[in-house]
Design a protein around this motif. Structure first.
Motif, PDB file in Angstrom:
ATOM      1  N   LEU A 166       0.824  -1.208   0.000  1.00 49.09           N
ATOM      2  CA  LEU A 166       0.000   0.000   0.000  1.00 49.09           C
ATOM      3  C   LEU A 166       0.859   1.259   0.000  1.00 49.09           C
ATOM      4  O   LEU A 166       1.953   1.273   0.565  1.00 49.09           O
ATOM      5  N   MET A 167       0.320   2.305  -0.592  1.00 51.97           N
ATOM      6  CA  MET A 167       0.881   3.646  -0.452  1.00 51.97           C
ATOM      7  C   MET A 167      -0.174   4.614   0.072  1.00 51.97           C
ATOM      8  O   MET A 167      -0.003   5.255   1.091  1.00 51.97           O
ATOM      9  N   LYS A 168      -1.274   4.716  -0.628  1.00 47.34           N
ATOM     10  CA  LYS A 168      -2.362   5.606  -0.226  1.00 47.34           C
ATOM     11  C   LYS A 168      -3.607   4.845   0.230  1.00 47.34           C
ATOM     12  O   LYS A 168      -4.388   5.329   1.023  1.00 47.34           O
ATOM     13  N   ARG A 169      -3.810   3.656  -0.302  1.00 48.15           N
ATOM     14  CA  ARG A 169      -5.020   2.905   0.021  1.00 48.15           C
ATOM     15  C   ARG A 169      -5.086   2.552   1.500  1.00 48.15           C
ATOM     16  O   ARG A 169      -4.087   2.228   2.125  1.00 48.15           O
ATOM     17  N   ASN A 170      -6.307   2.548   2.030  1.00 46.65           N
ATOM     18  CA  ASN A 170      -6.518   2.068   3.393  1.00 46.65           C
ATOM     19  C   ASN A 170      -7.213   0.708   3.347  1.00 46.65           C
ATOM     20  O   ASN A 170      -7.469   0.151   2.272  1.00 46.65           O
ATOM     21  N   ALA A 171      -7.547   0.178   4.504  1.00 48.97           N
ATOM     22  CA  ALA A 171      -8.139  -1.164   4.578  1.00 48.97           C
ATOM     23  C   ALA A 171      -9.500  -1.219   3.901  1.00 48.97           C
ATOM     24  O   ALA A 171      -9.826  -2.201   3.213  1.00 48.97           O
ATOM     25  N   LYS A 172     -10.304  -0.190   4.084  1.00 49.97           N
ATOM     26  CA  LYS A 172     -11.645  -0.176   3.494  1.00 49.97           C
ATOM     27  C   LYS A 172     -11.568  -0.223   1.976  1.00 49.97           C
ATOM     28  O   LYS A 172     -12.295  -0.989   1.314  1.00 49.97           O
ATOM     29  N   LEU A 196     -10.372  -3.681   0.803  1.00 51.09           N
ATOM     30  CA  LEU A 196     -11.424  -4.691   0.898  1.00 51.09           C
ATOM     31  C   LEU A 196     -12.430  -4.539  -0.239  1.00 51.09           C
ATOM     32  O   LEU A 196     -12.887  -5.550  -0.809  1.00 51.09           O
ATOM     33  N   ALA A 197     -12.765  -3.311  -0.587  1.00 49.71           N
ATOM     34  CA  ALA A 197     -13.706  -3.089  -1.687  1.00 49.71           C
ATOM     35  C   ALA A 197     -13.155  -3.638  -2.998  1.00 49.71           C
ATOM     36  O   ALA A 197     -13.877  -4.303  -3.761  1.00 49.71           O
ATOM     37  N   HIS A 236     -10.771   6.751   8.684  1.00 51.34           N
ATOM     38  CA  HIS A 236     -11.536   5.788   9.479  1.00 51.34           C
ATOM     39  C   HIS A 236     -11.703   4.458   8.734  1.00 51.34           C
ATOM     40  O   HIS A 236     -12.514   3.625   9.118  1.00 51.34           O
ATOM     41  N   GLY A 237     -10.921   4.308   7.649  1.00 50.85           N
ATOM     42  CA  GLY A 237     -10.990   3.071   6.872  1.00 50.85           C
ATOM     43  C   GLY A 237     -10.545   1.856   7.656  1.00 50.85           C
ATOM     44  O   GLY A 237     -10.839   0.718   7.278  1.00 50.85           O
ATOM     45  N   TRP A 238      -9.836   2.095   8.783  1.00 49.64           N
ATOM     46  CA  TRP A 238      -9.389   0.970   9.598  1.00 49.64           C
ATOM     47  C   TRP A 238     -10.549   0.214  10.231  1.00 49.64           C
ATOM     48  O   TRP A 238     -10.390  -0.934  10.647  1.00 49.64           O
ATOM     49  N   GLN A 239     -11.732   0.829  10.297  1.00 51.31           N
ATOM     50  CA  GLN A 239     -12.891   0.122  10.841  1.00 51.31           C
ATOM     51  C   GLN A 239     -13.194  -1.139  10.032  1.00 51.31           C
ATOM     52  O   GLN A 239     -13.621  -2.159  10.587  1.00 51.31           O
ATOM     53  N   ALA A 240     -12.972  -1.057   8.713  1.00 53.42           N
ATOM     54  CA  ALA A 240     -13.195  -2.239   7.869  1.00 53.42           C
ATOM     55  C   ALA A 240     -12.222  -3.351   8.238  1.00 53.42           C
ATOM     56  O   ALA A 240     -12.564  -4.541   8.170  1.00 53.42           O
ATOM     57  N   THR A 243     -11.391  -8.794  10.605  1.00 49.72           N
ATOM     58  CA  THR A 243     -10.226  -9.550  11.073  1.00 49.72           C
ATOM     59  C   THR A 243     -10.697 -10.475  12.191  1.00 49.72           C
ATOM     60  O   THR A 243     -10.978 -10.026  13.309  1.00 49.72           O
ATOM     61  N   PRO A 244     -10.808 -11.767  11.948  1.00 48.06           N
ATOM     62  CA  PRO A 244     -11.410 -12.688  12.931  1.00 48.06           C
ATOM     63  C   PRO A 244     -10.730 -12.698  14.294  1.00 48.06           C
ATOM     64  O   PRO A 244     -11.391 -12.954  15.302  1.00 48.06           O
ATOM     65  N   VAL A 245      -9.421 -12.422  14.341  1.00 43.56           N
ATOM     66  CA  VAL A 245      -8.720 -12.491  15.628  1.00 43.56           C
ATOM     67  C   VAL A 245      -8.642 -11.123  16.302  1.00 43.56           C
ATOM     68  O   VAL A 245      -7.953 -10.958  17.319  1.00 43.56           O
ATOM     69  N   TRP A 246      -9.358 -10.136  15.772  1.00 45.51           N
ATOM     70  CA  TRP A 246      -9.294  -8.784  16.331  1.00 45.51           C
ATOM     71  C   TRP A 246      -9.715  -8.769  17.799  1.00 45.51           C
ATOM     72  O   TRP A 246     -10.697  -9.389  18.186  1.00 45.51           O
ATOM     73  N   ASN A 247      -8.917  -8.061  18.589  1.00 39.73           N
ATOM     74  CA  ASN A 247      -9.162  -7.865  20.014  1.00 39.73           C
ATOM     75  C   ASN A 247      -8.976  -9.129  20.842  1.00 39.73           C
ATOM     76  O   ASN A 247      -9.244  -9.128  22.042  1.00 39.73           O
ATOM     77  N   HIS A 248      -8.543 -10.197  20.215  1.00 36.83           N
ATOM     78  CA  HIS A 248      -8.238 -11.427  20.936  1.00 36.83           C
ATOM     79  C   HIS A 248      -6.740 -11.716  20.843  1.00 36.83           C
ATOM     80  O   HIS A 248      -6.026 -11.674  21.830  1.00 36.83           O
TER      81      HIS A 248
END
Length: 541
Positions: free
Chosen positions: A301-307, A310-311, A463-467, A472-477
């Motif tokens: 990545l350079m400019k793209r975020n996660a959202k 994913l799209a 706020h693209g990190w919300q995607a 992410t199945p292991v998020w917060n675990h």
């Protein structure tokens, strides 16, 4: 003073390299205490031991911070490095010398005929020290210790915060832990971070590249992944189901080298995406076809975020599964004279999770996830796909399906090329190298080696990190990125480090003049120029 002359710096480097700190070894755990011991050799830290802090990075590992604080001064330069190294399998019989730079360099002189031509010339020149970690990146730690000692001895009118972390080479757990520590330190001591200065080495852009580079950003990396859940059948009746390997082949073909995921900025371009690993989740051999296969895709990545990633990934996956379904229908028509309607659903993990909650209930769904976390011997990526797989086991009515998710790690791209402070520092460093050492330096806008600068200076408006969080199945675990804290660490990034060659190879080596002469001088001048950073910024504007 301890770490100022060429010989002192070389001695310190050899000592720090000798502390074997390969990722996920006992040495990586012990390194934090050892570096604390070096810091306590300075009277300043013996008198102020509370300014050295450990930050829990998991698995008994710690990131280390050490603050040189001037009274009534807010402006602070953060010096970032990592102390873990990759492993040494390729050293073979030379493994006992991998962490002994002088001895290994001497040994290479005795075995010149077995070395590649370019390496032979570097050995005989006497200009290089060989060894694991010499280049990537224990010399960076040495340079930062050197700066700390100078600042203390000369009473520099600016704060320096040394940050050195474990686990950069795998999941960056060390830097992710340090981010929260940086925010706490900033608030506790009322600091103003003005620059995040890393000293990762200058990485070659191609073989035999002798050019020296300075970096004003770092490339990003994300891993969009997919679970292909088909319908099992006996190999003797292959058309009574659909093989997940067949499904996977369509998406992998579309993802590999796909220019839609390529970005070009400042004349620099991201490498094309590739599939890093595929998994057959059928563990035993039998003549049953596999109905569950997973694939991990590497996207820079350079400019793209996660959202946005994913799209794009969903669009490509939808096309791939439509083509797969269409070809499979043609096979059914040809082989069995069937006109059966056939469709493969494409689901994001968040959608699958919501479907499972509606069908099974919140409690049952969470129990499935918890049971998966209890599986032993699996890494974060494997557990991610296992969670998707277990969800599908309870929701087989939606099969065949392609489940899209993110697997760790994620490195956001960060760039400060347009920042006036960074522009000034790069111009200064280039001039110093040219005038004093006849070294021509070039600016690279995105460090191509992946580094921990990804976790500072995150765009406040993004706020693209919300995607990423939601898919992410292991998020917060097992895996979390402190995006909120990262958005509080607003200062430009810059990477100026020593020249070296062959990172992660048997022949990893460090250019001694660059490390022990050029960089100490240049980094000192860059930091000194920050004493009046406000004036410089206003002039540039």
């Amino acid at each position: 003073m301890l770490w100022q002359t060429e010989q002192q710096l070389e001695d310190l480097l050899c000592e720090v390299v000798s502390w074997d700190s390969r990722t996920r070894t006992e040495g990586e755990i012990q390194f934090a205490e050892k570096i604390k011991g070096k810091l306590l050799e300075l009277e300043y830290f013996r008198e102020n031991p509370d300014l050295i802090q450990f930050h829990d990075a998991g698995n008994k590992r710690n990131a280390v911070t050490a603050l040189y604080k001037q009274e009534n001064v807010k402006k602070t330069i953060v010096l970032i490095s990592h102390f873990d190294t990759v492993h040494i399998t390729e050293f073979g019989a030379l493994g006992n010398l991998a962490f002994q730079p002088r001895e290994l360099t001497k040994k290479f002189r005795e075995m010149l005929d077995s070395l590649p031509e370019g390496v032979r010339s570097d050995v005989t020149s006497g200009d290089y020290l060989f060894g694991r970690g010499t280049m990537d990146m224990k010399m960076g730690i040495v340079l930062h210790l050197h700066l700390l000692e100078q600042a203390i001895h000369e009473n520099w009118p600016i704060n320096l915060l040394l940050v050195t972390v474990p686990d950069e080479e795998v999941n960056s757990s060390g830097m992710l832990a340090a981010v929260k520590g940086l925010v706490n330190i900033q608030e506790r001591y009322d600091l103003e971070y003005t620059l995040f200065l890393n000293s990762e080495p200058s990485f070659s852009m191609h073989s035999q590249d002798e050019q020296y580079y300075i970096y004003s950003g770092t490339i990003g990396k994300i891993m969009p992944s997919a679970l292909f859940y088909g319908r099992e059948t006996h190999a003797g009746e292959p058309l009574q189901g659909i093989n997940a390997h067949y499904m996977a082949s369509f998406l992998t073909k579309k993802m590999e080298y796909n220019q839609a995921f390529s970005e070009e900025i400042y004349g620099e371009r991201t490498p094309l995406p590739v599939c890093l690993k595929t998994y057959d989740l059928k563990v035993d051999y039998s003549t049953q076809t596999s109905n569950h296969v997973a694939a991990l895709y590497n996207v820079f990545l350079m400019k793209r975020n996660a959202k946005e990633t994913l799209a794009s990934f969903r669009e490509v996956a939808t096309e791939a599964m439509e083509e797969c379904a269409e070809e499979y229908k043609l096979i059914l028509a040809r082989e069995e004279n069937s006109e059966e309607h056939f469709n493969i659903g494409v689901w994001e993990y968040e959608e699958l999770l919501n479907y499972a909650r509606d069908k099974l209930g919140q409690e049952k769904t969470e129990a499935i996830i918890k049971e998966t976390f209890a599986l032993r011997g699996l890494d974060q990526r494997e557990i991610s796909m296992k969670i998707c797989d277990q969800m599908m086991t309870h929701c087989q009515e939606i099969a065949p399906a392609c489940i899209l998710f993110f697997a760790p790690p994620y490195y956001p791209a960060i760039n400060s090329s347009r920042d006036p402070i960074v522009q000034h520092k790069i111009a200064l460093a280039k001039q110093l190298l040219q005038d004093h050492f006849d070294v021509s330096a070039k600016q690279v806008h995105y460090f191509n080696g992946i580094c921990d600068l990804s976790y500072v200076n995150y765009d406040k408006q993004d706020h693209g990190w919300q995607a990423y969080k939601n898919n992410t199945p292991v998020w917060n675990h097992l895996y979390t990125i402190p995006f909120d804290e990262m958005q509080k660490l607003q200062a430009p990034v810059l990477n100026i480090g020593p020249f070296g060659k062959d990172a992660h190879k048997l022949t990893e080596r460090l250019h001694k003049q660059s490390a022990f002469v050029h960089m100490p001088f240049v980094l000192r001048k860059v930091v000194e120029s920050m004493f009046e950073v406000t004036t410089v910024s206003e002039c540039e504007k």
